[in-house]
Scaffold this active site. Sequence first.
Site, PDB file in Angstrom:
ATOM      1  N   GLU A   1       0.884  -1.098  -0.020  1.00  0.00           N
ATOM      2  CA  GLU A   1       0.131  -0.058   0.137  1.00  0.00           C
ATOM      3  C   GLU A   1       0.780   1.351   0.083  1.00  0.00           C
ATOM      4  OE1 GLU A   1      -4.240   1.332   2.316  1.00  0.00           O
ATOM      5  OE2 GLU A   1      -3.261  -0.668   2.705  1.00  0.00           O
ATOM      6  N   GLU A  52      -1.710   0.359  13.802  1.00  0.00           N
ATOM      7  CA  GLU A  52      -2.867   0.775  13.019  1.00  0.00           C
ATOM      8  C   GLU A  52      -4.244   0.514  13.691  1.00  0.00           C
ATOM      9  OE1 GLU A  52      -4.809  -0.085   8.396  1.00  0.00           O
ATOM     10  OE2 GLU A  52      -3.377  -1.341   9.293  1.00  0.00           O
TER      11      GLU A  52
END
Length: 887
Positions: free
Chosen positions: A469, A739
Amino acid sequence: MAEIEVYGLSCNTRLNPVGIDDKAPRLGWKLRSERRGVVQEAYRIQVAENAAFEGGLAWDTEKLAGDRSVAVTYEGETLRSRTRYFYRVKVWANQGEESEWSPAAYFETGLLSGEEWAGADWISYALPANEEGHEPIAYLRKAFSLDRPVASARIYATALGMYRLFVNGETADDTSLNPGWTSYEKRLQYQTYDVTALLREGKNAIGFMLGNGWYRGGLGWKKTGNYGDTRAALVLLQVRYADGTESIIGSDGSWRGSDGALRWSEIYDGEYYDARLERKAWSRAEFDDSEWGNASSYSHPKSALVAQESEPVRIVNTIVPVSVWTTPSGETLLDMGQNLVGWVRFTVRAEAGTVVTVRHAEVLDKHGNFYTGNLRAAKQTIAYVCSGDGEETFEPSFTFQGFRYVKIEGIAPEQVPGRFVGCVLTSDLQAAGQFRCSDPMINKLADNIVWGQIGNFVDVPTDCPQRDERLGWTGDAQAFVRASTYNRNVQTFFAKWLRDLAADQQPDGGVPHVIPNLSIAGANSAAWGDAAAIVPWVLYERYGDERVLREQYASMKGWVEYIRAQGENEFLWDTGFHFGDWLGLDAKENSYIGATPRELIATAFYAHSTGLVAKSASVLGFADDAAKYAELRDNVASAFRAEYVTPSGRLASPTQTAYAVALMFDLLEEGTRQQAADRLAKLIEEAGNQLTTGFVGTPYLCHVLTRFGHADLAYKLLERREYPSWLYPVVKGATTIWEHWDGIKPDGSFWSDDMNSYNHYAYGAIGDWLFGIVAGIDADASEPGYKRIQIRPVPGGSLKFADATLESPYGEIRAAWHRRPDGGFDYNISVPANAAANVLLQGASKANATESQQSLDAARGISNVEETAEGLAFSVGSGKYRFTVKR
């Protein structure tokens, strides 16, 4: 008479930048004095083409009245390309002090017009791909002769792809990952290299390695060719001789090309390097390139070229592994002791053909084995094939990894210790602040926030640095931008990124989810696209340069008008896709989206962004727009209340995030706000004094609690060690921000393989509260850039002290407090020269507060002393102050 010193000269906030294309750069300086209350009353700037300031000056302001020392726009003679300008400053202060001239600083212009690239052509060199579709890195070179002594020389270079530049066998400088990542079709950066010391009279050579990088490589879940399918180079060498003449050598069809040892490189996957194929001295003049082919001309416009805008990416630190060991499954691992971003440099000695494989991971599984599940499809692997020629040292060129643990394969375990080092890679931004307190766990949290920022500020503000990503997600950026300003000077970093946001903005004003945009990622979510308005305003507030608002104003307006055009009610945003309170803990099972209605969040951010546009219009002098958008903001707030607030003042959605955003953005009637804040506090207490917020609510939660008298509860959230909390990852050994609140569960298992980054800065937004509330240092938008500082520390929790410093555009600010044995507090405050501060000491009064053992009325530098319901409020000029508040 007290002396005053001018120091810290900067151009576009950078120290001695080389290769700028700004025709009206902004100059800044700082003042130093032991006297309190120093204010600049006049200044003089001189700009010249020589450090002695002899002959004609390009600009001499003479003595100008004014206190401006930040973002002073150059207004001298028209700047010439490829010219170094020196500048110096002297000032006059408010008690008649006149400084000496400052030491000279400089800036150097690059190529200020596109015509100057006429001496260079885009060139390419295609190579056959291997069976897996990987094309080798192209090695390009140009040999040439110089027949006179060289006075100065610059190379201007860029690429469609990623490149490394060499001159006579030496790297041109210490930067990496050039030309950086931008919206390449609209904005392509070039870099300027001072290569004077690398050239010599006689034979010379330029070498150019050309890889895929962000331009052509796999991005966004490994989709390739997002910007183009052909790698190309553009290089222009301009030499000035001692006799005053000049010559130009540019990339063209005479350049030679070949493959080499670097067989392939991808950002997500790593590199494969076969040292047996090295072409020794390939970038030196004496190298025989007769077997190489000619480069091909490539048709590509030069109109998108812009000079390097922010600080470049560099290796800023190296880390020696803290341990080497064998896992239960028999793997040889290094522990760097820190989750970092960059790569490993290693030295090995082995037989020719030996493959040394270096794999990277962030965490170990609960059994202590190497774990790569959270990388998804990213391989993060370096493979090095040894040449057998003694000791061999290698580090990557066109990739980077996010890792703490490194698995070594191909050599005996006993050969590993002492031969591997971690190289920390980041945009080389100036350090700004530091926060420390009496709780080592909170100090570790503050350090983890910094490491998360370092690792994800690699030319663009990425969400994560390890999996497939690594994109510039707008939601993460706007959530963290305020906190980021306390850790590093991010002004040019975000200004660059915002230009790409404006470039990639859709014709209707919509904003892509990621910047630079990848079409596969989508667009137009509330709290994500709002980065278009939030980030410019934060930069203006924190750095005091209104140019960012002027540059981004059309983009800011465009975003608000996009929202306004959605749905049937122009004052509500209740249509389209939204990420909502991403990763909120109150989400339904198997959902990433928190329980707060997405339409509520969307309308709240609609009001917030509209208010920021109104404020920006006022700053820029656009009175009609200021009135128009202020009215629109009020209408949106009214519609929000009508749709989402009950007649009794309760939010229809009783979630922590709903209350946090409604209160943070002042969307509730003033008379109902305290009641709403009390309900928020009750929700948290009913949840066991724990938060349930995600990416949207978390940045505001502690701010709102503190503002409405619940600082004690905010401290409970901060100091909580159990899941979910900021300190739970610290307890679990985190060295960056996770996260997910439970990225590693209490039993050692993982949240998931699907989306579980251990270096993801969004929840690091709490750093804004640590600096701005616990220590109490904040900016005042009415006098931005910390010209007028807000110092309002809020001691609390079990902390015995807190101490923060911040290098502002005016100099260092400090705010520190320490609990006294009698229950009172000692405060240390420092305000830089040419700035002032509004101070509030909670619980203090004229009767129990002193400064350096004097009453506040008698102390120098203090004015406007007022007792308020919150405590003692007053103003201070520059200087160092020590306050004591007794109980």
